[in-house]
Design an enzyme around this catalytic site. Structure first.
Site, short mmCIF file in Angstrom:
data_model
loop_
_atom_site.label_atom_id
_atom_site.label_comp_id
_atom_site.label_asym_id
_atom_site.label_seq_id
_atom_site.Cartn_x
_atom_site.Cartn_y
_atom_site.Cartn_z
CG HIS A 131 2.70 2.70 0.64
ND1 HIS A 131 2.15 3.96 0.82
CD2 HIS A 131 1.72 1.83 0.98
CE1 HIS A 131 0.92 3.83 1.26
NE2 HIS A 131 0.62 2.55 1.35
CG ASP A 208 7.84 3.34 4.09
OD1 ASP A 208 7.46 3.01 5.23
OD2 ASP A 208 7.08 3.38 3.10
CD GLN A 211 3.46 -3.38 5.54
OE1 GLN A 211 3.39 -4.38 6.25
NE2 GLN A 211 2.39 -2.69 5.18
CE LYS A 234 0.96 0.25 7.37
NZ LYS A 234 -0.21 -0.18 6.61
CB CYS A 373 -0.92 2.57 -1.38
SG CYS A 373 -2.54 2.98 -0.76
N1 C6P Z 1 0.26 0.29 3.79
C1 C6P Z 1 -1.20 -1.54 3.21
O1 C6P Z 1 -2.29 -2.12 3.24
P1 C6P Z 1 0.05 4.89 6.77
O2 C6P Z 1 -1.17 4.69 5.89
O3 C6P Z 1 0.57 6.28 6.70
O4 C6P Z 1 -0.11 4.35 8.14
O5 C6P Z 1 1.19 3.95 6.13
C2 C6P Z 1 1.61 4.21 4.82
C3 C6P Z 1 2.53 3.14 4.35
C4 C6P Z 1 3.83 3.48 4.05
N2 C6P Z 1 4.71 2.57 3.64
C5 C6P Z 1 4.38 1.28 3.52
C6 C6P Z 1 5.43 0.31 3.10
C7 C6P Z 1 3.09 0.86 3.81
O6 C6P Z 1 2.77 -0.43 3.69
C8 C6P Z 1 2.13 1.82 4.22
C9 C6P Z 1 0.70 1.42 4.49
C10 C6P Z 1 -1.07 -0.23 3.96
O7 C6P Z 1 -0.23 -1.98 2.62
C11 C6P Z 1 -2.15 0.72 3.59
S1 C6P Z 1 -2.16 1.09 1.84
#
Ligand code: C6P
Length: 415
Positions: A131, A208, A211, A234, A373
């Protein structure tokens, strides 16, 4: 808590009763099928009520309060930190830093550990399925400090090409930072193995977990991972809150991230000394109500049991993959169910992913379309975007059937 611990399969009807939003109609007479938990999950009453209770009867700023309400708020905040530590099996609550989101957690590591420990020519090893949150912070550091970035390739199937890893590790990276679950392909990466190999090559390892933490049991001590970043929103918790786990000795050695109140011990006009971890990394008034809400989310997930959550997500994903296969002209990206969970991203011949999502929406099915993203990953597969359905503990097979029926409507329109 509205649900009790369950050893076996989870009781979806009972779980759904805890989520007010799931009982709304998408439009008059049309059932809502919320299939976008990969972007943000819905919140159970337990979380909504915990935050409500905080604002109704506990609200005050934390730390240094010399009155009862402030002490109550501080206790609630620190109790949530302890719950999060337990949830990922961190050995100490102090290893949990509250940030704004997973993105900020990665940026914190890049800007503090990275700036302090990496110099020109040093290598950070990422993967092609990251991401942007685990890519751009390193690109920024590369621009600033001249560090190098390399990538574990993704195979055609959509898994990490571990055969390429030994040669990459021979280049002696200082850090290997990778996702434990792809937000686009659903791929579950072999996190423990990558961490072990990184350590054998004397690199630190960061996961990371944006997910993976909501969907799979996470044990940072068993993984022996150095840093883990994830988001509250999430995993049934509120928005505006993220977590960075770090091993205490690393956190102690890192310079602070942002400057201001709480992160200091002593301030002179021209100098300051830093507070202890975790306060060193929590400058300013934090998201107190959100932290309390995340504590309730963790209670909820632990009561259901993360093994049960993972098993159910897997079952739903397997069912979705099976049913999606029936739809002609539809292509699902990523590996088969043995390497995957919790989402399915697809393209539909002759239809733009946004148009697909728009038509699904008309039939009450909430999905997400775009690059999610992860532009480099989409480039790798030669596509600009996909439509993604993502699943969580409150989804049902009936909702997946609703998705499939709506996809047949898409087919009618686009032939
Ligand atoms: N993915 C998706 O719809 P934030 O936005 O900081 O809470 O999370 C960022 C992020 C980092 N790593 C992974 C693997 C992610 O999936 C995400 C967030 C969302 O897939 C928003 S683009």
């Amino acid at each position: 808590m509205t649900i009790s611990p369950q050893a076996g399969p989870l009781d979806v009807d009972k779980i759904r009763a805890d989520f007010p939003i799931l009982h709304m109609e998408a439009s008059p007479g049309v059932k809502l099928a919320y299939l976008d938990s990969g972007a943000s999950s819905q919140k159970p009453l337990a979380v909504i009520e915990a935050m409500n209770t905080y604002y109704r009867s506990q609200n005050a700023n934390i730390h240094r309060a010399v009155y009862t309400l402030g002490e109550v708020a501080t206790e609630a905040y620190e109790a949530a930190r302890a719950k999060v530590a337990k949830f990922i099996n961190a050995s100490k609550p102090r290893e949990i830093i509250f940030t704004r989101n997973a993105t900020e957690s990665v940026n914190l590591v890049a800007q503090t550990w990275g700036r302090a420990n990496l110099k020109e020519g040093d290598l950070v090893l990422l993967t092609e399925m990251e991401h942007h949150a685990n890519l751009v912070p390193w690109q920024m550091l590369a621009a600033e400090k001249g560090i190098r970035l390399e990538f574990i390739p993704v195979t055609e199937e959509g898994i990490l090409d571990l055969a390429a890893l030994p040669a990459l590790l021979e280049q002696k990276p200082k850090l290997v930072s990778f996702t434990a679950m792809s937000n686009v392909l659903g791929t579950i990466t072999p996190a423990a193995e990558i961490v072990r190999l990184a350590h054998e090559a004397s690199a630190l390892a960061m996961i990371d977990g944006a997910q993976s933490v909501p969907h799979l049991p996470t044990d940072v001590q068993a993984l022996d991972v150095d840093f883990l970043a994830f988001s509250s929103h999430k995993m049934l918790g509120p928005t505006g809150l993220g977590v960075l786990y770090g091993k205490l000795d690393l956190l102690n050695a890192m310079p602070p991230f942002m400057g201001g109140g709480d992160m200091i011990k002593r301030v002179e006009l021209r100098s300051f000394t830093t507070n202890e971890v975790p306060q060193k990394f929590e400058a300013g008034t934090p998201a107190i109500a959100e932290v309390v809400g995340l504590g309730a989310a963790v209670d909820y997930l632990m009561a259901v049991g993360m093994d049960a959550v993972a098993a159910y997500d897997h079952e739903l994903t397997a069912y979705a993959l099976e049913r999606l296969e029936e739809v002609q002209g539809l292509k699902v990206f990523g590996p088969g169910i043995e390497h995957k969970s919790s989402n399915a991203s697809f393209t539909f011949e002759g239809a733009h992913p946004h148009d697909v999502a728009e038509i699904l929406n008309r039939h009450g099915v909430a999905t997400r379309a775009g690059h999610h993203c992860a532009m480099p990953l989409h480039n790798k597969f030669g596509i600009p975007s996909t439509t993604r359905a993502s699943f969580y503990l409150y989804n049902t097979k009936e909702e997946i059937d609703q998705l499939i029926e709506a996809l047949y409507k898409v087919k009618e329109i686009f032939g």
